[in-house]
Design a protein around this motif. Structure first.
Motif, PDB file in Angstrom:
ATOM      1  N   ILE A 114       5.178   3.200  -2.760  1.00 57.56           N
ATOM      2  CA  ILE A 114       4.485   2.069  -2.052  1.00 57.56           C
ATOM      3  C   ILE A 114       5.723   1.207  -1.244  1.00 57.56           C
ATOM      4  O   ILE A 114       6.733   1.253  -1.382  1.00 57.56           O
ATOM      5  CB  ILE A 114       4.214   1.144  -3.472  1.00 57.56           C
ATOM      6  CG1 ILE A 114       3.251   1.429  -4.344  1.00 57.56           C
ATOM      7  CG2 ILE A 114       3.815  -0.551  -2.692  1.00 57.56           C
ATOM      8  CD1 ILE A 114       1.880   2.041  -3.884  1.00 57.56           C
TER       9      ILE A 114
ATOM     10  N   LYS B  32       1.028  -1.221  -0.094  1.00 55.54           N
ATOM     11  CA  LYS B  32      -0.138  -0.113   0.043  1.00 55.54           C
ATOM     12  C   LYS B  32       0.816   1.340  -0.016  1.00 55.54           C
ATOM     13  O   LYS B  32       1.871   1.129   0.517  1.00 55.54           O
ATOM     14  CB  LYS B  32      -0.915  -0.095   1.171  1.00 55.54           C
ATOM     15  CG  LYS B  32      -2.187  -0.903   1.140  1.00 55.54           C
ATOM     16  CD  LYS B  32      -3.077  -0.738   2.392  1.00 55.54           C
ATOM     17  CE  LYS B  32      -4.181  -1.791   2.097  1.00 55.54           C
ATOM     18  NZ  LYS B  32      -5.326  -1.373   3.249  1.00 55.54           N
ATOM     19  N   SER B  33       0.189   2.379  -0.390  1.00 49.59           N
ATOM     20  CA  SER B  33       1.110   3.521  -0.545  1.00 49.59           C
ATOM     21  C   SER B  33       1.453   4.070   0.990  1.00 49.59           C
ATOM     22  O   SER B  33       0.595   3.827   1.975  1.00 49.59           O
ATOM     23  CB  SER B  33       0.471   4.529  -1.384  1.00 49.59           C
ATOM     24  OG  SER B  33      -0.900   5.170  -0.941  1.00 49.59           O
TER      25      SER B  33
ATOM     26  N   CYS C  90       0.945   9.227  -2.277  1.00 50.90           N
ATOM     27  CA  CYS C  90       0.114   8.084  -2.988  1.00 50.90           C
ATOM     28  C   CYS C  90       0.636   7.213  -4.041  1.00 50.90           C
ATOM     29  O   CYS C  90       0.195   6.239  -4.469  1.00 50.90           O
ATOM     30  CB  CYS C  90      -0.986   9.027  -3.665  1.00 50.90           C
ATOM     31  SG  CYS C  90      -0.460  10.015  -5.308  1.00 50.90           S
ATOM     32  N   GLN C  91       1.947   7.645  -4.518  1.00 51.49           N
ATOM     33  CA  GLN C  91       2.899   6.876  -5.319  1.00 51.49           C
ATOM     34  C   GLN C  91       3.709   5.835  -4.808  1.00 51.49           C
ATOM     35  O   GLN C  91       4.343   5.108  -5.193  1.00 51.49           O
ATOM     36  CB  GLN C  91       3.356   7.708  -6.666  1.00 51.49           C
ATOM     37  CG  GLN C  91       2.207   8.624  -7.292  1.00 51.49           C
ATOM     38  CD  GLN C  91       1.264   7.736  -8.172  1.00 51.49           C
ATOM     39  OE1 GLN C  91       1.800   6.763  -8.878  1.00 51.49           O
ATOM     40  NE2 GLN C  91      -0.067   7.697  -7.802  1.00 51.49           N
TER      41      GLN C  91
END
Length: 114
Positions: free
Chosen positions: A90, A25-26, A87-88
């Motif tokens: 990970i 997940k980010s 958000c990018q």
């Protein structure tokens, strides 16, 4: 689970925090799921810079930013060589230390609607 240390931020995380982040997940998703507010005006679609974070430790363990993210980061307040869009980026197996910049550029929040 991977340990993520969030450095103190005057509004979003005044005392700092240590969270167990879910791999795959980010950073943004993990912070939000652990009650740490991080702006994400574009709903994590890589269309703004409000989720800009600075990865103080563990940066090299993240996959390289794609061109679209790099272009957006150029517009972020307080850009540093180890900046990423939350958000990018990970989370993998390497522990991270993350700093939320003091300011973010959010045109809608600032009253500059398109």
């Amino acid at each position: 689970m991977t340990q993520v240390v969030v450095l103190p931020h005057p509004e979003n995380c005044p005392d700092g925090a240590v969270i167990e982040a879910e791999e795959g997940k980010s950073i943004c998703e993990n912070l939000l799921e652990n009650g740490i507010e991080l702006d994400h005006a574009c709903e994590m679609s890589c269309a703004c810079t409000t989720c800009h974070v600075i990865v103080r430790e563990g940066f090299d363990s993240l996959e390289a930013a794609e061109e679209e993210e790099e272009d957006l980061l150029d517009k972020a307040w307080g850009l540093e060589p180890n900046s990423r869009l939350g958000c990018q980026a990970i989370v993998r197996t390497t522990p991270l230390v993350v700093e939320i910049p003091k300011y973010s550029i959010n045109m809608a929040k600032e009253g500059h609607r398109k």
